[in-house]
Design a protein around this motif. Structure first.
Motif, mmCIF file in Angstrom:
data_model
loop_
_atom_site.group_PDB
_atom_site.id
_atom_site.type_symbol
_atom_site.label_atom_id
_atom_site.label_comp_id
_atom_site.label_asym_id
_atom_site.label_seq_id
_atom_site.Cartn_x
_atom_site.Cartn_y
_atom_site.Cartn_z
ATOM 1 N N VAL A 155 25.630 20.920 -50.347
ATOM 2 C CA VAL A 155 25.836 19.938 -51.407
ATOM 3 C C VAL A 155 27.043 19.051 -51.191
ATOM 4 O O VAL A 155 27.351 18.227 -52.035
ATOM 5 N N GLY A 156 27.722 19.165 -50.095
ATOM 6 C CA GLY A 156 28.872 18.310 -49.840
ATOM 7 C C GLY A 156 30.072 18.700 -50.669
ATOM 8 O O GLY A 156 30.103 19.746 -51.278
ATOM 9 N N ARG A 157 31.050 17.851 -50.693
ATOM 10 C CA ARG A 157 32.288 18.127 -51.427
ATOM 11 C C ARG A 157 32.062 17.977 -52.931
ATOM 12 O O ARG A 157 31.444 17.023 -53.369
ATOM 13 N N PHE A 158 32.595 18.939 -53.705
ATOM 14 C CA PHE A 158 32.497 18.878 -55.167
ATOM 15 C C PHE A 158 33.650 18.076 -55.743
ATOM 16 O O PHE A 158 34.745 18.090 -55.224
ATOM 17 N N GLY A 159 33.405 17.408 -56.843
ATOM 18 C CA GLY A 159 34.459 16.887 -57.705
ATOM 19 C C GLY A 159 35.288 15.747 -57.167
ATOM 20 O O GLY A 159 36.430 15.606 -57.539
ATOM 21 N N ARG A 160 34.753 14.918 -56.314
ATOM 22 C CA ARG A 160 35.552 13.843 -55.743
ATOM 23 C C ARG A 160 36.070 12.855 -56.801
ATOM 24 O O ARG A 160 37.029 12.165 -56.571
ATOM 25 N N GLU A 161 35.398 12.831 -57.950
ATOM 26 C CA GLU A 161 35.756 11.803 -58.921
ATOM 27 C C GLU A 161 37.047 12.093 -59.684
ATOM 28 O O GLU A 161 37.655 11.181 -60.223
ATOM 29 N N ILE A 199 39.971 18.004 -58.636
ATOM 30 C CA ILE A 199 39.648 18.832 -59.788
ATOM 31 C C ILE A 199 38.133 18.838 -59.966
ATOM 32 O O ILE A 199 37.524 17.789 -60.179
ATOM 33 N N LYS A 200 37.529 20.015 -59.878
ATOM 34 C CA LYS A 200 36.093 20.131 -60.058
ATOM 35 C C LYS A 200 35.765 20.090 -61.552
ATOM 36 O O LYS A 200 36.497 20.628 -62.364
ATOM 37 N N SER A 201 34.640 19.482 -61.902
ATOM 38 C CA SER A 201 34.206 19.462 -63.299
ATOM 39 C C SER A 201 33.850 20.890 -63.716
ATOM 40 O O SER A 201 33.621 21.761 -62.875
ATOM 41 N N VAL A 218 31.439 26.099 -62.565
ATOM 42 C CA VAL A 218 30.590 27.238 -62.935
ATOM 43 C C VAL A 218 29.508 27.450 -61.873
ATOM 44 O O VAL A 218 29.259 28.586 -61.451
ATOM 45 N N PHE A 219 28.870 26.377 -61.426
ATOM 46 C CA PHE A 219 27.837 26.499 -60.400
ATOM 47 C C PHE A 219 28.411 27.123 -59.118
ATOM 48 O O PHE A 219 27.845 28.057 -58.550
ATOM 49 N N TYR A 220 29.525 26.606 -58.680
ATOM 50 C CA TYR A 220 30.199 27.094 -57.484
ATOM 51 C C TYR A 220 30.534 28.576 -57.631
ATOM 52 O O TYR A 220 30.276 29.387 -56.741
ATOM 53 N N MET A 221 31.113 28.932 -58.785
ATOM 54 C CA MET A 221 31.518 30.319 -58.994
ATOM 55 C C MET A 221 30.319 31.255 -59.124
ATOM 56 O O MET A 221 30.372 32.404 -58.686
ATOM 57 N N MET A 222 29.199 30.788 -59.684
ATOM 58 C CA MET A 222 28.000 31.617 -59.767
ATOM 59 C C MET A 222 27.436 31.866 -58.364
ATOM 60 O O MET A 222 27.019 32.979 -58.040
ATOM 61 N N TYR A 223 27.419 30.826 -57.550
ATOM 62 C CA TYR A 223 26.914 30.961 -56.176
ATOM 63 C C TYR A 223 27.733 32.000 -55.413
ATOM 64 O O TYR A 223 27.179 32.922 -54.810
ATOM 65 N N SER A 246 35.475 28.547 -66.559
ATOM 66 C CA SER A 246 35.271 28.996 -67.933
ATOM 67 C C SER A 246 35.775 30.429 -68.083
ATOM 68 O O SER A 246 35.781 31.203 -67.125
ATOM 69 N N THR A 247 36.155 30.768 -69.292
ATOM 70 C CA THR A 247 36.607 32.145 -69.536
ATOM 71 C C THR A 247 35.459 33.129 -69.333
ATOM 72 O O THR A 247 35.695 34.280 -68.983
ATOM 73 N N ILE A 248 34.222 32.657 -69.504
ATOM 74 C CA ILE A 248 33.064 33.522 -69.268
ATOM 75 C C ILE A 248 32.996 33.894 -67.787
ATOM 76 O O ILE A 248 32.769 35.055 -67.440
ATOM 77 N N MET A 249 33.208 32.907 -66.900
ATOM 78 C CA MET A 249 33.183 33.209 -65.465
ATOM 79 C C MET A 249 34.323 34.157 -65.095
ATOM 80 O O MET A 249 34.141 35.058 -64.285
#
Length: 169
Positions: free
Chosen positions: A15-21, A37-39, A44-49, A90-93
């Motif tokens: 998926v390439g680099r996250f959060g470039r914006e 800074i990742k959104s 969450v997606f990154y941490m779940m993976y 997230s605090t859930i992660m």
């Protein structure tokens, strides 16, 4: 073990680099360090993976521990909660990682004066080193294993001796 287990391919390949914006600039003593800074969603997606990678790796870890092997990890999953680019976790992660993945038998935290750490390894700015040290202290409140803070401003032999003492090796 450095970082994650590597049982799953690196997510960046797909998926390439996250959060470039979202960029935050850190600058100190002539060093300019850009932290991406990742959104919240991307974090969450990154941490779940990578949770899956750590979970599968925990099976390997259990096998090594049953054999009586000593496993030393540099950072482990705790690193996600220390890096500036993951401030949106997230605090859930955090709860899922801390409750569902195995804790180490002990955590060794090398503490030192941010200026001395910077002089040895200028990867991060002094401000970022200070911020990470605060995040480490916050994280240690929630871990279920013993943690030891070792003064890394002394010479390396004294530091190693104290680590060995704490771990009884």
């Amino acid at each position: 073990l450095h970082g994650h287990w590597g049982l799953l391919p690196n997510l960046g390949r797909f998926v390439g680099r996250f959060g470039r914006e979202n960029k935050r600039e850190f600058g100190f003593q002539g060093i300019q360090d850009t932290v991406i800074i990742k959104s919240k969603i991307k974090t969450v997606f990154y941490m779940m993976y990578y949770f899956v990678d750590y979970f599968l790796g925990s099976l390997r870890l259990l096998r090594l521990k049953l054999k009586g092997d000593l496993v030393v990890a540099d950072r482990y999953f705790y690193d996600y909660f220390l890096q500036s680019d993951f401030v949106n976790y997230s605090t859930i992660m955090r709860y899922i990682y801390l409750k569902m993945l195995p804790s180490p038998d002990a955590i060794i935290v090398l503490k030192g004066c941010p200026e001395a750490i910077f002089a040895r390894k200028p990867e991060l700015t002094i401000d970022e080193i200070s911020s990470q040290q605060l995040r480490i202290e916050d994280l240690l409140k929630d871990v279920s294993c013993p943690s030891y803070r070792i003064d890394s401003d002394r010479n390396i032999n004294e530091t190693v001796r104290e680590i060995r003492e704490k771990l009884r090796i």
